[in-house]
Write a protein that holds these residues in place. Sequence first.
Motif, PDB file in Angstrom:
ATOM      1  N   THR A 172      32.100  31.850  39.540  1.00 20.39           N
ATOM      2  CA  THR A 172      32.638  31.798  41.092  1.00 20.39           C
ATOM      3  C   THR A 172      34.127  32.037  40.982  1.00 20.39           C
ATOM      4  N   GLY A 173      34.733  32.103  42.022  1.00 17.50           N
ATOM      5  CA  GLY A 173      36.128  32.625  42.444  1.00 17.50           C
ATOM      6  C   GLY A 173      36.144  33.799  42.531  1.00 17.50           C
ATOM      7  N   ASN A 174      37.586  34.295  42.805  1.00 24.08           N
ATOM      8  CA  ASN A 174      37.797  36.017  42.893  1.00 24.08           C
ATOM      9  C   ASN A 174      38.490  36.221  41.739  1.00 24.08           C
ATOM     10  N   VAL A 175      38.253  37.578  41.472  1.00 22.93           N
ATOM     11  CA  VAL A 175      39.204  38.245  40.141  1.00 22.93           C
ATOM     12  C   VAL A 175      39.755  39.566  40.909  1.00 22.93           C
ATOM     13  N   LEU A 176      40.707  39.927  40.251  1.00 22.83           N
ATOM     14  CA  LEU A 176      41.474  41.365  40.429  1.00 22.83           C
ATOM     15  C   LEU A 176      40.484  42.292  39.589  1.00 22.83           C
ATOM     16  N   ALA A 177      39.767  43.304  40.045  1.00 23.65           N
ATOM     17  CA  ALA A 177      39.142  44.255  39.508  1.00 23.65           C
ATOM     18  C   ALA A 177      39.256  45.691  40.053  1.00 23.65           C
ATOM     19  N   TYR A 178      38.826  46.373  39.170  1.00 28.08           N
ATOM     20  CA  TYR A 178      39.057  47.952  39.764  1.00 28.08           C
ATOM     21  C   TYR A 178      37.711  48.770  39.329  1.00 28.08           C
TER      22      TYR A 178
END
Length: 857
Positions: free
Chosen positions: A279-285
């Motif tokens: 759950t939650g948000n992440v910074l990803a590329y």
Amino acid sequence: MKYRTSPLLFALAAAFPGYASAEDAAAPELERVVITGSNIRVTQKEGPSAVQVITAKDLEGTGKTSVADVLRAISANSGNSYNEQYTGSFSAGTAGLSLRGLGQQNTLILVNGKRVSSFATAQDLQQTFVDLNSLPMEAVQRIEVLKDGASSVYGSDAVAGVVNIILYQQFTGTEIKAQVGSSTEGTGQTEKNVALKTGFGDLATDGYSVVFSADAMERDKLQQSDVAWLAGNDFRGYKNGSLSWTPTNYYGTDPTKLLGGVQGPLQLVPYGDITPGKTGNVLAYNPAPYKTLIPGVKRVHTSLVGTLRLNEDTDLYADLMYGYSSAEQTFGPPLSVGTGLRAWNNATQSLDNIAVTLPVGHPNNPGSTPVGINATLFDLGPRLKVGRVDFYRALTGIKGTAAGWTYDASIGRSGSKLKETVDNFVNRYVFQDVLAKGTYNFADQSKNSEALRQSLRLATLRPAESTLTTLDFSASKDLFALPAGDVGFAFGGQWRREEMDSNTSTAVLSGTELRPAINIIKGKRDVSAAFAEFNVPVRKDLSLNVAGRADHYDDFGSAFSPKASLRYEPYQWLLLRGTASRGFRAPSLPEITNSTAVSYGSVLDPRDPVSPTQARGITNITRANPELKPERSNNLNLGLVVAPTKDTSVGMDYYRIRQQGVIGTESADTIIANEASAPQNIVRGADGRILTLYRQYANQGERRVSGVDLDLRHRIVGQQWGNVTLNGQLSRVLTFEAPLSTGEPLTNGAGTNYFGSIPKWRGVTSATWDLGKWSNTLTWTYVDGYEQTTRKGDTVAPFATLDLNLAYQVTKQTAVGLTVLNLGNKRPSWDSSTAFFDFTQADPRGRFASLKLTHKF
């Protein structure tokens, strides 16, 4: 005798050129030749061993532009061989061949029947192999593939078979070729090829012959982001697929504790899209722009072959080869720093842990205590790699007849030299300095100065070289006559020195490079051998061949390899054959000499305190073992050839190979499972997570491989509609058994990817239609599906492609052609254990079309 070709045989299309017809077998006069796999000259076209012959016309009909592409397409190349798609390799830009799936180190590559140097460093840390990309294409007259073990004739690395690449010995005139091609799928990838072959002199009439050839290729780099269906790295529409993006820029070990915001390629993504259940948000590329699927290459090959007739019984010969290859790729995304960041400590031969902790007062640390981070240094740019290889062989010899003996003696020197440069790696000492001083902004990298970025960037050079020096002698004659024919005898000897010096950069040795990969190999050895062979005609229709070879290696000792073969031709249309042999594979220089390797992988650790159900990255340190013994092997091959008409032949061959003492390292699962009894093999961090696994080569369990090859040739002779020739190969792997870990029972990996992907079926079918000035070939290649073993119940679908090659003779001197590879633009099959597909079985280019011009003077 009438023969009707069945639809089943056409569907299987397992033919190969070179089978004798019934009329040919009955011909009273045939040239005596040496067939690959023997040292004795014989008159029959088919010997006791299965040999696939790929002629110059066959090479043209494939439309392929390199030796590697031709050989890797044969059905006996079951698996575990690599080409330049293996961009994460220490041998990036190369291509090898793995007959029967036994690894590239078990297939012997010869040029004109003589050895060439292995590549400058090892594939997958331990496999020494000949780089097919370093060998000339234009100089090749034919290729002979011996599909059974031949340690008794050639030495220890012929366990799975032998490939003999035979260059033009005579050629009159000059021929030039030019070819240009491009992907039709909008990837922007193009390929350009030019070739020259010229020769003069006739050995029989002029007393000399000289042939020179050269070919060159330039091909653009293909990035994953160039391929539309791979560019997004989003595989959620496939079984067990996910959004394959990389989370980064967070505090501690929780990716949802964001370090900064959206910048560069970073986007805010729901964590559950990447890892289901989170759950939650992440910074990803998206890593696709940083992944090279096929490197950009530049290659030049030259070959000079000359023969001088000293007298009617003696020829002096020499052949020179030189090849240059450059492969350019994106090695990976910008460096990520965080947990598990290391640098090499040459004094202790181990890795030092580099803490990535923001001190109090750092602009990116809002708290009152030091805090660990994980971050990617996007502003330094992607890490780049260019490998440049120089390959050569210089060989000279004398051959002829004397006192009834036919002899051949030669001396040769061959070498492969690598210079690999990398850019945009990171300087450990500068990084530690800016980390402590707080001068590098991880959260908003746009605020970093270019001078700061340049100080962090590191470029290095990795050198490696492999050389081979050889002395060879062989002689043969008919000893005496029996009622059924002459008894042939051959004997000979060989001495060779193998040397490998694969080093690493000074920046790695000094501990300057962060997250280094190391493949240090330094060693040499002398090998001497003596062999003998008899060919005994027991009856007119039955012959026996026996051979034996004694090899002595100065680093582990001696081994003897015997072989016996039977050839039985009860009828002109039927040939039965069989061989039984013992062989061995000597430990390679990286396995047995002064060798250390640092590589990276992932493991599933049930005792991981943070993510016991998810694989995470770790470091492997692998070391050589001077106490290794050779791998021992037993080979059995049984076959038949049926030639019911002069235009049809069908062959079937069964093979079985059993190896003992296979050299390898313990699997990560085994090391983790036995941590209590061998804790020295695992290094854990302060948080209890695995950082490093230590491995050492050892003689492990047994391996058993068996299968069947079906080969067929059928020629339809027409009138106004021209001639049609059907050729093909179909190979079925019956068993590929090995233990999953030392001490465990054998597991059959045929049709799975337990031991690398080993499809049960591989087939190659070609139909060539010659009509007037046209010569057109359609080739169908089939790769069977297999079970994806890391996710039970998941299977990889079969994959098949069609290649079309059209050629038109405009004038006697000029021809034009069109080649379309992957005519149907088929995508490789989805494999959830890889980044979409297994690159050992397919490639992502899609349809690729080329135009070709040939002119003869």
